[in-house]
Scaffold this motif. Sequence first.
Motif, PDB file in Angstrom:
ATOM      1  N   ASP A  14     -15.936 -16.588 -42.832  1.00  0.00           N
ATOM      2  CA  ASP A  14     -16.081 -16.986 -41.528  1.00  0.00           C
ATOM      3  C   ASP A  14     -17.223 -16.165 -40.780  1.00  0.00           C
ATOM      4  N   GLY A  15     -17.510 -15.136 -41.150  1.00  0.00           N
ATOM      5  CA  GLY A  15     -18.555 -14.181 -40.334  1.00  0.00           C
ATOM      6  C   GLY A  15     -18.518 -12.601 -40.705  1.00  0.00           C
ATOM      7  N   MET A  16     -19.056 -12.073 -39.974  1.00  0.00           N
ATOM      8  CA  MET A  16     -19.291 -10.551 -40.357  1.00  0.00           C
ATOM      9  C   MET A  16     -18.983  -9.844 -39.346  1.00  0.00           C
ATOM     10  N   GLY A  17     -18.373  -8.385 -39.547  1.00  0.00           N
ATOM     11  CA  GLY A  17     -17.934  -7.795 -38.674  1.00  0.00           C
ATOM     12  C   GLY A  17     -18.654  -6.424 -38.753  1.00  0.00           C
ATOM     13  N   TRP A  18     -18.564  -5.460 -37.862  1.00  0.00           N
ATOM     14  CA  TRP A  18     -19.013  -3.874 -37.961  1.00  0.00           C
ATOM     15  C   TRP A  18     -17.800  -3.137 -37.733  1.00  0.00           C
ATOM     16  N   PHE A  19     -17.433  -2.012 -38.413  1.00  0.00           N
ATOM     17  CA  PHE A  19     -16.443  -1.151 -38.248  1.00  0.00           C
ATOM     18  C   PHE A  19     -17.510   0.326 -38.200  1.00  0.00           C
TER      19      PHE A  19
ATOM     20  N   TYR B 226     -20.862   3.758 -40.000  1.00  0.00           N
ATOM     21  CA  TYR B 226     -20.829   2.313 -39.651  1.00  0.00           C
ATOM     22  C   TYR B 226     -20.776   1.392 -41.045  1.00  0.00           C
ATOM     23  N   TYR B 227     -19.795   0.566 -41.214  1.00  0.00           N
ATOM     24  CA  TYR B 227     -19.600  -0.444 -42.186  1.00  0.00           C
ATOM     25  C   TYR B 227     -19.592  -1.809 -41.640  1.00  0.00           C
ATOM     26  N   CYS B 228     -20.199  -2.717 -42.478  1.00  0.00           N
ATOM     27  CA  CYS B 228     -20.233  -4.092 -42.458  1.00  0.00           C
ATOM     28  C   CYS B 228     -19.294  -4.814 -43.251  1.00  0.00           C
ATOM     29  N   ASN B 229     -18.750  -5.651 -43.036  1.00  0.00           N
ATOM     30  CA  ASN B 229     -17.593  -6.479 -43.758  1.00  0.00           C
ATOM     31  C   ASN B 229     -17.463  -7.901 -43.402  1.00  0.00           C
ATOM     32  N   VAL B 230     -17.211  -8.782 -44.437  1.00  0.00           N
ATOM     33  CA  VAL B 230     -17.269 -10.299 -44.259  1.00  0.00           C
ATOM     34  C   VAL B 230     -15.741 -10.639 -44.566  1.00  0.00           C
TER      35      VAL B 230
ATOM     36  N   THR C  11     -12.266  -9.193 -37.081  1.00  0.00           N
ATOM     37  CA  THR C  11     -12.320  -8.737 -35.544  1.00  0.00           C
ATOM     38  C   THR C  11     -11.021  -7.900 -35.351  1.00  0.00           C
ATOM     39  N   THR C  12     -10.217  -7.469 -36.630  1.00  0.00           N
ATOM     40  CA  THR C  12      -9.179  -6.508 -36.324  1.00  0.00           C
ATOM     41  C   THR C  12      -9.147  -5.394 -37.427  1.00  0.00           C
ATOM     42  N   THR C  13      -8.708  -5.680 -38.591  1.00  0.00           N
ATOM     43  CA  THR C  13      -8.603  -4.592 -39.555  1.00  0.00           C
ATOM     44  C   THR C  13      -9.767  -4.615 -40.512  1.00  0.00           C
ATOM     45  N   GLY C  14     -10.427  -5.708 -40.593  1.00  0.00           N
ATOM     46  CA  GLY C  14     -11.613  -5.731 -41.455  1.00  0.00           C
ATOM     47  C   GLY C  14     -11.359  -6.639 -42.783  1.00  0.00           C
ATOM     48  N   GLY C  15     -12.323  -7.288 -43.128  1.00  0.00           N
ATOM     49  CA  GLY C  15     -12.213  -8.344 -44.119  1.00  0.00           C
ATOM     50  C   GLY C  15     -12.331  -7.879 -45.430  1.00  0.00           C
ATOM     51  N   TYR C  16     -12.412  -8.621 -46.557  1.00  0.00           N
ATOM     52  CA  TYR C  16     -12.284  -8.230 -48.048  1.00  0.00           C
ATOM     53  C   TYR C  16     -13.325  -7.592 -48.786  1.00  0.00           C
ATOM     54  N   ALA C  17     -14.542  -7.603 -48.110  1.00  0.00           N
ATOM     55  CA  ALA C  17     -15.965  -7.052 -48.768  1.00  0.00           C
ATOM     56  C   ALA C  17     -16.613  -6.147 -47.711  1.00  0.00           C
ATOM     57  N   TRP C  18     -16.878  -4.910 -48.324  1.00  0.00           N
ATOM     58  CA  TRP C  18     -17.490  -4.160 -47.350  1.00  0.00           C
ATOM     59  C   TRP C  18     -18.962  -3.579 -47.797  1.00  0.00           C
ATOM     60  N   GLY C  19     -19.689  -3.052 -46.904  1.00  0.00           N
ATOM     61  CA  GLY C  19     -20.907  -2.600 -47.196  1.00  0.00           C
ATOM     62  C   GLY C  19     -20.821  -0.934 -47.573  1.00  0.00           C
ATOM     63  N   GLN C  20     -21.810  -0.420 -47.970  1.00  0.00           N
ATOM     64  CA  GLN C  20     -21.792   1.011 -48.486  1.00  0.00           C
ATOM     65  C   GLN C  20     -21.758   2.113 -47.342  1.00  0.00           C
ATOM     66  N   GLY C  21     -21.805   1.639 -46.128  1.00  0.00           N
ATOM     67  CA  GLY C  21     -21.779   2.545 -45.246  1.00  0.00           C
ATOM     68  C   GLY C  21     -23.099   3.165 -44.646  1.00  0.00           C
ATOM     69  N   THR C  22     -23.285   3.550 -43.280  1.00  0.00           N
ATOM     70  CA  THR C  22     -24.454   4.146 -43.158  1.00  0.00           C
ATOM     71  C   THR C  22     -24.170   5.025 -41.999  1.00  0.00           C
ATOM     72  N   GLN C  23     -24.809   6.255 -41.902  1.00  0.00           N
ATOM     73  CA  GLN C  23     -24.584   7.212 -41.013  1.00  0.00           C
ATOM     74  C   GLN C  23     -25.230   7.008 -39.747  1.00  0.00           C
ATOM     75  N   VAL C  24     -24.454   7.013 -38.403  1.00  0.00           N
ATOM     76  CA  VAL C  24     -25.218   7.019 -37.270  1.00  0.00           C
ATOM     77  C   VAL C  24     -24.793   8.335 -36.436  1.00  0.00           C
ATOM     78  N   THR C  25     -25.836   9.077 -36.130  1.00  0.00           N
ATOM     79  CA  THR C  25     -25.553  10.375 -35.465  1.00  0.00           C
ATOM     80  C   THR C  25     -26.254  10.282 -34.101  1.00  0.00           C
ATOM     81  N   VAL C  26     -25.579  10.708 -33.092  1.00  0.00           N
ATOM     82  CA  VAL C  26     -26.314  10.648 -31.796  1.00  0.00           C
ATOM     83  C   VAL C  26     -25.821  12.257 -31.364  1.00  0.00           C
ATOM     84  N   SER C  27     -27.238  12.707 -31.125  1.00  0.00           N
ATOM     85  CA  SER C  27     -27.013  14.131 -30.757  1.00  0.00           C
ATOM     86  C   SER C  27     -28.524  14.733 -30.262  1.00  0.00           C
ATOM     87  N   SER C  28     -28.329  15.680 -29.313  1.00  0.00           N
ATOM     88  CA  SER C  28     -29.548  16.132 -28.853  1.00  0.00           C
ATOM     89  C   SER C  28     -29.990  17.437 -29.606  1.00  0.00           C
TER      90      SER C  28
END
Length: 122
Positions: free
Chosen positions: A32-37, A94-98, A105-122
Amino acid sequence: QVYLVQSGGGLVQPGGSLRLSCAASKGAISTDGMGWFRQAPGKEREFVAAISWSGGRTYYADSVKGRFTISRDSASFTVYLSMNSLKPEDTAVYYCNVGQLGKITTTGGYAWGQGTQVTVSS
């Protein structure tokens, strides 16, 4: 079978911006679509945003509304997550999934990306 490949992420100062991308293989046509977790250290994985392939309907967690924008290129099954006004609390992997809409929109779909680090810091 669906394969997801993520790109983007990295280190940014508070208030900065980043864009994540996730490209799905053609098997995504059955979803149906893609989500980010995202998952921060010591915390559970949480929903961030999702978008439907058909119609481009978007869904956001309250914590990112007004700061993050999800968009898609349905022809290539690629989804983008533009993140603005980033805060230290956005730091996570952060992970994408379909999958089905009720899952991405809740717990995640059945296929996931490999993940990517996002760091917010000064």
